[in-house]
Design an enzyme around this catalytic site. Structure first.
Site, PDB file in Angstrom:
ATOM      1  N   CYS A  86       0.833  -1.211   0.000  1.00 52.27           N
ATOM      2  CA  CYS A  86       0.000   0.000   0.000  1.00 52.27           C
ATOM      3  C   CYS A  86       0.868   1.263   0.000  1.00 52.27           C
ATOM      4  O   CYS A  86       1.475   1.584  -1.008  1.00 52.27           O
ATOM      5  CB  CYS A  86      -0.968  -0.062   1.178  1.00 52.27           C
ATOM      6  SG  CYS A  86      -2.388   1.035   0.985  1.00 52.27           S
ATOM      7  N   HIS A 203      -3.554  -5.757   1.173  1.00 52.01           N
ATOM      8  CA  HIS A 203      -2.805  -5.931   2.425  1.00 52.01           C
ATOM      9  C   HIS A 203      -2.645  -7.409   2.802  1.00 52.01           C
ATOM     10  O   HIS A 203      -3.512  -7.965   3.473  1.00 52.01           O
ATOM     11  CB  HIS A 203      -3.538  -5.202   3.565  1.00 52.01           C
ATOM     12  CG  HIS A 203      -3.396  -3.719   3.499  1.00 52.01           C
ATOM     13  ND1 HIS A 203      -2.397  -3.029   4.145  1.00 52.01           N
ATOM     14  CD2 HIS A 203      -4.112  -2.785   2.841  1.00 52.01           C
ATOM     15  CE1 HIS A 203      -2.514  -1.735   3.898  1.00 52.01           C
ATOM     16  NE2 HIS A 203      -3.543  -1.561   3.101  1.00 52.01           N
ATOM     17  N   GLU A 205      -0.849  -8.635   5.046  1.00 48.57           N
ATOM     18  CA  GLU A 205      -0.724  -8.807   6.498  1.00 48.57           C
ATOM     19  C   GLU A 205      -2.091  -8.844   7.172  1.00 48.57           C
ATOM     20  O   GLU A 205      -2.209  -9.271   8.314  1.00 48.57           O
ATOM     21  CB  GLU A 205       0.173  -7.706   7.097  1.00 48.57           C
ATOM     22  CG  GLU A 205      -0.494  -6.360   7.350  1.00 48.57           C
ATOM     23  CD  GLU A 205      -0.710  -5.526   6.085  1.00 48.57           C
ATOM     24  OE1 GLU A 205      -0.567  -6.063   4.974  1.00 48.57           O
ATOM     25  OE2 GLU A 205      -1.049  -4.334   6.223  1.00 48.57           O
TER      26      GLU A 205
END
Lengths: 235, 83
Positions: A86, A203, A205
């Site tokens: 990002c 994302h 994560e």
């Protein structure tokens, strides 16, 4: 192996990345403050999401001049694995470590939600755990994710297999209405020519554990661990 | 002292979603003559020098290194020196 998670003023996904590296992957990991000038001891770097320097001027444009970026650039140029997520993607394009730039979403809206991305069929140290054409469900949260690049560079990227993830529908069709931000060619993630610097707007994560509603992003982290086990390179 | 007035705009080949949205709003207001809107940035930078050629070189370098992104933007500027 040890992950370095680079922390800029305004990063906000740094601790999520640290959690994935330590608790999910069971690897060593530390945060690296942006004023650090040495990355000695790290095997892989992550530039996490967030709003470094408030996204002033352009997203990523100020972070790119943080002292640590000189060491990040040297590490990348030496072949070290660098993952940008990002805002990390925006910083890496501003730093010239990845081609192109990220503009305001064409809808002018901040998009926060789950999207599908398709894994392009290519040998990449970041994609080794996936199958070509596999559809991954991952969350996005960005206002400036509209990837642009000049047509000449785009062609070169296609030929080199640098386009690793593209927005698609649930069946894997790269359809225009599956594109959340107007990115050229539905691009969601790209790597550099050498293949060791990879960045994406979704994302990974935030989807590395089933408890978060999906774990399709875990493969990217696992692929990095596999790649480093095969060919270690330490900063 | 020198004031640099810097104008940064998207290159013609880059779509400008903000400009397009403003164009639509102008149409809604009845300004139907509006063909296009391009939105850019305007910066005023105050420099502590009266040397115009030095100021020119400095602002040029600032634009190239930070203020504009050459991948998507172009820039121009003018200088006003107060002697």
């Amino acid at each position: 192996m040890k992950f370095g998670i680079v922390q800029f003023p305004g990063s906000n996904c740094d601790n999520d990345c640290l959690h994935v590296a330590r608790s999910v992957l069971q690897q060593q990991a530390d945060l690296v403050w942006h004023e650090e000038t040495s990355l000695a001891g790290f095997d892989a770097l992550v530039l996490p999401g967030g709003f470094s320097y408030g996204d002033y001027l352009r997203s990523g444009s100020i972070a790119r001049f943080s002292p640590v970026m000189r060491a990040v650039t040297a590490f990348a140029n030496a072949g070290g694995l660098v993952l940008g997520i990002c805002n990390g993607f925006q910083i890496l394009t501003e730093a010239g470590l990845l081609p192109g730039a990220l503009l305001r979403n064409n809808s002018m809206e901040f998009h926060c939600g789950w999207v599908n991305v398709r894994v392009q069929g290519m040998e990449s140290p970041f994609m080794a755990t996936y199958q070509p054409g596999q559809v991954l469900r991952m969350p996005i949260a960005h206002g400036d994710g509209n990837y642009v690049v000049d047509p000449e560079t785009l062609n070169r990227m296609r030929e080199n297999g640098q386009i690793l993830l593209r927005y698609c529908d649930a069946k894997g069709d790269v359809a225009q209405d599956a594109n959340p931000n107007g990115s050229v060619d539905n691009i969601a993630g790209i790597c550099n020519e050498a293949g060791n610097v990879f960045a994406l707007m979704p994302h990974p994560e935030r989807c590395a554990e089933a408890a978060l509603g999906g774990s399709d992003g875990l493969g990217i982290w696992q692929a990095m661990v596999l790649a480093l086990a095969a060919a270690p390179l330490r900063a | 002292m020198t004031i640099a007035r810097i104008y940064i705009t998207y290159k013609p080949t880059v779509l400008d979603p903000q400009g397009n949205t403003i164009r639509e709003a102008l149409h809604h207001l009845g300004f139907e003559d509006v063909n296009s809107v391009r939105m850019g940035k305007y910066l005023e930078v105050e420099l502590g020098t009266d040397d115009t050629s030095k100021a020119h070189a400095e602002v040029e370098a600032m634009c190239q290194q930070l203020l504009a992104n050459p991948v998507i933007e172009s820039y121009r500027f003018d200088l006003e020196t107060d002697r």
